[in-house]
Design a protein around this motif. Structure first.
Motif, PDB file in Angstrom:
ATOM      1  N   HIS A   1      36.483  36.609  50.439  1.00 36.32           N
ATOM      2  CA  HIS A   1      36.298  37.742  49.540  1.00 36.32           C
ATOM      3  C   HIS A   1      37.178  38.926  49.944  1.00 36.32           C
ATOM      4  O   HIS A   1      37.757  39.607  49.077  1.00 36.32           O
TER       5      HIS A   1
ATOM      6  N   ALA B   1      40.810  37.928  49.028  1.00 39.29           N
ATOM      7  CA  ALA B   1      41.016  37.947  47.583  1.00 39.29           C
ATOM      8  C   ALA B   1      41.076  39.378  47.061  1.00 39.29           C
ATOM      9  O   ALA B   1      41.856  39.685  46.142  1.00 39.29           O
TER      10      ALA B   1
ATOM     11  N   ALA C   1      44.494  40.390  47.563  1.00 38.38           N
ATOM     12  CA  ALA C   1      45.412  39.697  46.656  1.00 38.38           C
ATOM     13  C   ALA C   1      45.433  40.337  45.274  1.00 38.38           C
ATOM     14  O   ALA C   1      46.479  40.383  44.617  1.00 38.38           O
ATOM     15  N   VAL C   2      44.275  40.816  44.822  1.00 35.07           N
ATOM     16  CA  VAL C   2      44.187  41.443  43.491  1.00 35.07           C
ATOM     17  C   VAL C   2      45.167  42.608  43.364  1.00 35.07           C
ATOM     18  O   VAL C   2      45.720  42.848  42.282  1.00 35.07           O
TER      19      VAL C   2
ATOM     20  N   LEU D   1      36.262  43.793  46.557  1.00 33.10           N
ATOM     21  CA  LEU D   1      36.767  42.788  45.617  1.00 33.10           C
ATOM     22  C   LEU D   1      36.288  43.088  44.199  1.00 33.10           C
ATOM     23  O   LEU D   1      37.082  43.109  43.249  1.00 33.10           O
TER      24      LEU D   1
ATOM     25  N   THR E   1      49.027  35.143  43.416  1.00 33.70           N
ATOM     26  CA  THR E   1      48.060  34.048  43.426  1.00 33.70           C
ATOM     27  C   THR E   1      48.722  32.837  44.057  1.00 33.70           C
ATOM     28  O   THR E   1      49.949  32.747  44.124  1.00 33.70           O
TER      29      THR E   1
ATOM     30  N   TRP F   1      41.797  35.852  39.970  1.00 27.53           N
ATOM     31  CA  TRP F   1      40.892  35.998  41.114  1.00 27.53           C
ATOM     32  C   TRP F   1      39.438  36.116  40.712  1.00 27.53           C
ATOM     33  O   TRP F   1      38.553  35.725  41.475  1.00 27.53           O
TER      34      TRP F   1
ATOM     35  N   ARG G   1      38.549  32.387  40.171  1.00 26.80           N
ATOM     36  CA  ARG G   1      38.590  31.646  41.427  1.00 26.80           C
ATOM     37  C   ARG G   1      37.433  32.020  42.340  1.00 26.80           C
ATOM     38  O   ARG G   1      36.791  31.154  42.946  1.00 26.80           O
ATOM     39  N   GLN G   2      37.145  33.303  42.460  1.00 25.62           N
ATOM     40  CA  GLN G   2      36.077  33.711  43.364  1.00 25.62           C
ATOM     41  C   GLN G   2      34.688  33.416  42.804  1.00 25.62           C
ATOM     42  O   GLN G   2      33.747  33.203  43.569  1.00 25.62           O
TER      43      GLN G   2
END
Length: 241
Positions: free
Chosen positions: A46, A49, A52-53, A85, A100, A110, A113-114
């Protein structure tokens, strides 16, 4: 589909199950992991991610974070990472470019995916409490989306990472209560070919069928009531994470 609500709900339920099971409980569906290691993994995912966002595609893969060692500390650290997140997903336009590892290079990747990552690991935590087959039922629409994500995103990702298909055949995946069916073609050394089909009665070398919930669990290698008919070796040949 409200993926953010799924992340929030499934993370809360996973946390409750993890606390109930205790940090030293083994996680049967993640060999060699304890609940502590499962929770540390989820907290790291988490947090990563969330980074990553807000990372541009051209900036490359964000650095993997490291959770604390202790259980209580990890739970607190996870809460912070999860909150970040969710805040970033709420703030980011769905079509904003983001790094991604597969599929569309968009922030919306995301959320989906999460939602599925959290749901599957929530199931792992439930199993760690002693349930042989937890009675929870994932919503048919959500579970069917998870099946689609596995077939079109997560399995192709394994091929990018170097996995090689070593079987030939046609797999039919049928989520009865969601009214969705996928046809998957396997060929040695070739990419997966996945298509949605309207007729679940078409010929196949092996069929995986059941409720969307059951098939979702089966594709992720979790205990399930899904039914397999035909050559089971083809299911074993699917490049699962």
């Amino acid at each position: 589909m409200d993926f953010l609500a799924q992340i929030e709900t499934q993370a809360s339920l996973m946390r409750s199950a993890a606390v109930k099971a205790g940090p030293d409980a083994p996680v049967s569906t993640c060999p060699e992991w304890t609940v502590l290691e499962l929770v540390r993994h989820m907290a790291e995912v988490h947090t990563w991610a969330g980074q990553a966002v807000v990372t541009a595609p051209e900036d490359g893969r964000p650095k993997w974070p490291k959770a604390p060692e202790g259980f209580d500390e990890t739970l607190s650290w996870w809460e912070t990472g999860l909150s970040t997140l969710l805040d970033r997903l709420r703030e980011a336009p769905a079509d904003r470019p983001a790094w991604t590892f597969q599929g569309p290079q968009l922030a919306s990747f995301w959320a989906r995916r999460q939602a599925h990552e959290t749901s599957i690991h929530r199931l792992d935590a439930e199993l760690a409490t002693g349930h042989e087959l937890p009675p929870l039922v994932f919503d048919p629409e959500f579970a069917a989306d998870g099946i689609d994500e596995m077939l079109t995103i997560m399995m192709p990702r394994q091929l990018v990472l170097g996995r090689v298909i070593e079987a030939t055949g046609r797999v039919l995946v049928h989520a009865a209560d969601a009214g969705r069916t996928w046809e998957v073609w396997l060929a040695p050394g070739e990419p997966l070919v996945v298509t949605g089909v309207l007729d679940s009665a078409v010929d196949a070398d092996v069929t995986l069928a059941g409720t969307a919930d059951a098939v979702y669990r089966a594709l992720w290698g979790r205990p399930t009531h899904a039914i397999v008919t035909g050559d089971e070796s083809l299911l074993a040949a699917l490049p699962r994470p």
